[in-house]
Design an enzyme around this catalytic site. Structure first.
Site, PDB file in Angstrom:
ATOM      1  CG  HIS A 169       3.332   3.931   8.485  1.00 38.03           C
ATOM      2  ND1 HIS A 169       3.447   4.777   7.396  1.00 38.03           N
ATOM      3  CD2 HIS A 169       2.984   2.721   7.977  1.00 38.03           C
ATOM      4  CE1 HIS A 169       3.183   4.100   6.296  1.00 38.03           C
ATOM      5  NE2 HIS A 169       2.902   2.852   6.608  1.00 38.03           N
ATOM      6  NE  ARG A 175       7.110   0.758   4.899  1.00 35.99           N
ATOM      7  CZ  ARG A 175       5.896   0.203   4.820  1.00 35.99           C
ATOM      8  NH1 ARG A 175       5.766  -1.067   4.502  1.00 35.99           N
ATOM      9  NH2 ARG A 175       4.815   0.910   5.063  1.00 35.99           N
ATOM     10  CE  LYS A 178      26.752  -2.311  -7.617  1.00 32.95           C
ATOM     11  NZ  LYS A 178      26.884  -1.140  -8.490  1.00 32.95           N
ATOM     12  NE  ARG A 216      -1.630  -2.286   2.714  1.00 32.93           N
ATOM     13  CZ  ARG A 216      -1.717  -3.532   2.259  1.00 32.93           C
ATOM     14  NH1 ARG A 216      -2.752  -3.892   1.558  1.00 32.93           N
ATOM     15  NH2 ARG A 216      -0.779  -4.426   2.527  1.00 32.93           N
ATOM     16  CB  THR A 217       3.403   2.606   2.274  1.00 34.75           C
ATOM     17  OG1 THR A 217       2.659   2.103   3.373  1.00 34.75           O
ATOM     18  CG2 THR A 217       3.923   3.985   2.619  1.00 34.75           C
TER      19      THR A 217
HETATM   20  N1   CP Z   1      -0.253   0.016   5.780  1.00 36.25           N
HETATM   21  C1   CP Z   1       0.955  -0.269   5.252  1.00 36.25           C
HETATM   22  O1   CP Z   1       1.970   0.316   5.613  1.00 36.25           O
HETATM   23  O2   CP Z   1       0.922  -1.260   4.313  1.00 36.25           O
HETATM   24  P1   CP Z   1       2.187  -1.736   3.477  1.00 36.25           P
HETATM   25  O3   CP Z   1       3.162  -2.378   4.434  1.00 36.25           O
HETATM   26  O4   CP Z   1       1.637  -2.717   2.464  1.00 36.25           O
HETATM   27  O5   CP Z   1       2.804  -0.537   2.833  1.00 36.25           O
END
Ligand code: CP
Length: 307
Positions: A132, A104, A83, A54-55
């Protein structure tokens, strides 16, 4: 003023800025064609050192729907990280190419560290078990659409409250609204970290209680925020197996809930919400995933200073 601002923590956005982003996202939903070219010539880099559906895809869809373009990686082993390149050097390089970075990383604080190095804005797309903030934006639009207001809500957060970064960001943000109460539902091994209780809930005099059984509190809740047990943060497989099915929300458990309860889940779901409630009017989690894209469109526009 959000232009060129890093979004590292849910506290980086004031209440006024959150309201601006929600209003903009709602307008994008109403008239997407008005926004289709606003990021023409702009480039988003998505640097994902941990898996995501999703993110990453909603950030990329957001930029593409704004007429911009996207570069990046979804698996750092396909980049020069393999590397031995440092995170700092990767960020220095990518900030020569793109206008904004969504990153992320499994290490808590990694986005804050790179924000001091980057020449372009950094958006935290999840750092370990810490924060998040853009998931919280999706959560807020969902709550606004479901309940009309953020105030005087009793919010149940259920599951892995120890490692669940979405819960940490949500509690930090929702604690700023009047009359919000939390019911923290988890096994004792997965309770909310004490720093959230002390520095957020106690400091802001927010009412909360900690319980282990979802059934005991179901009828009181306005919002139920389910989470999965975060397998990737456990040191011990046996502990994960023992705790992973602590909560499974099904039709029986929902019987006692308010008719206008809103069930949220940041997803991915593993086993904690039975699929037989996906079409229930109280289930908001797939709408929440879609709202995430609109909120990220609004955030990109604000951070790039485009609208
Ligand atoms: N909600 C969320 O962070 O989903 P993902 O890990 O799929 O990005």
């Amino acid at each position: 003023m959000l232009k060129r601002k890093n979004i590292l923590d849910s506290q980086d956005l004031s209440i006024e800025e959150i309201e601006e982003i929600i209003s903009l996202a709602q307008d994008i939903i109403k008239q997407p064609q008005e926004y289709a070219d606003l990021c023409k010539g702009k480039l988003l880099a998505t640097l994902f050192y941990e898996p995501s559906t999703r993110t990453r895809l909603s950030f990329e869809a957001a930029m593409l729907r704004l007429g911009g373009q996207v570069i990046g990686f979804s698996d750092s082993s396909s980049s020069s990280v393999k590397k031995g390149e440092s995170l700092a050097d990767t960020i220095q390089t990518v900030s020569c190419y793109a206008d904004i970075i969504a990153m992320r990383h499994p290490n808590e604080g990694a986005p804050k560290y790179v924000a001091n190095i980057s020449k372009i804005p950094i958006i935290n797309a999840g750092d370990g078990g810490h924060q998040h903030p853009t998931q919280t934006l999706a959560d807020l639009l969902t709550i606004r659409e479901a309940r009309g207001s953020f105030e005087k809500l009793k919010i149940g957060v259920c599951g892995d409250l120890k490692f669940g970064r979405t819960v940490h960001s949500l509690i930090k943000t929702m604690s700023r609204y009047e009359g919000v109460e939390f019911v923290l539902i988890s096994p004792k091994e997965l309770k909310i970290p004490s720093y959230i209780k002390e520095q957020v809930l106690d400091k802001n005099e927010i009412k909360y209680m900690e319980v282990e059984k979802l059934e005991d509190v179901m009828e009181e809740l306005d919002i139920l925020y389910m989470t999965r047990v975060q397998k990737e943060r456990f040191f011990n497989e046996a502990d994960y197996v023992r705790l992973k099915d602590s909560y499974i929300l099904d039709r029986n458990k929902l019987e006692k809930s308010k008719s206008n309860l809103a069930i949220l889940h940041p997803l991915p779901r593993v086993n904690e919400i039975s699929e037989d409630i996906d079409n229930d009017s109280r289930a908001w989690y797939f709408k929440q995933a879609k709202f995430g894209m609109y909120m990220r469109m609004a955030l990109i526009l604000k951070v790039l200073g485009v609208k």
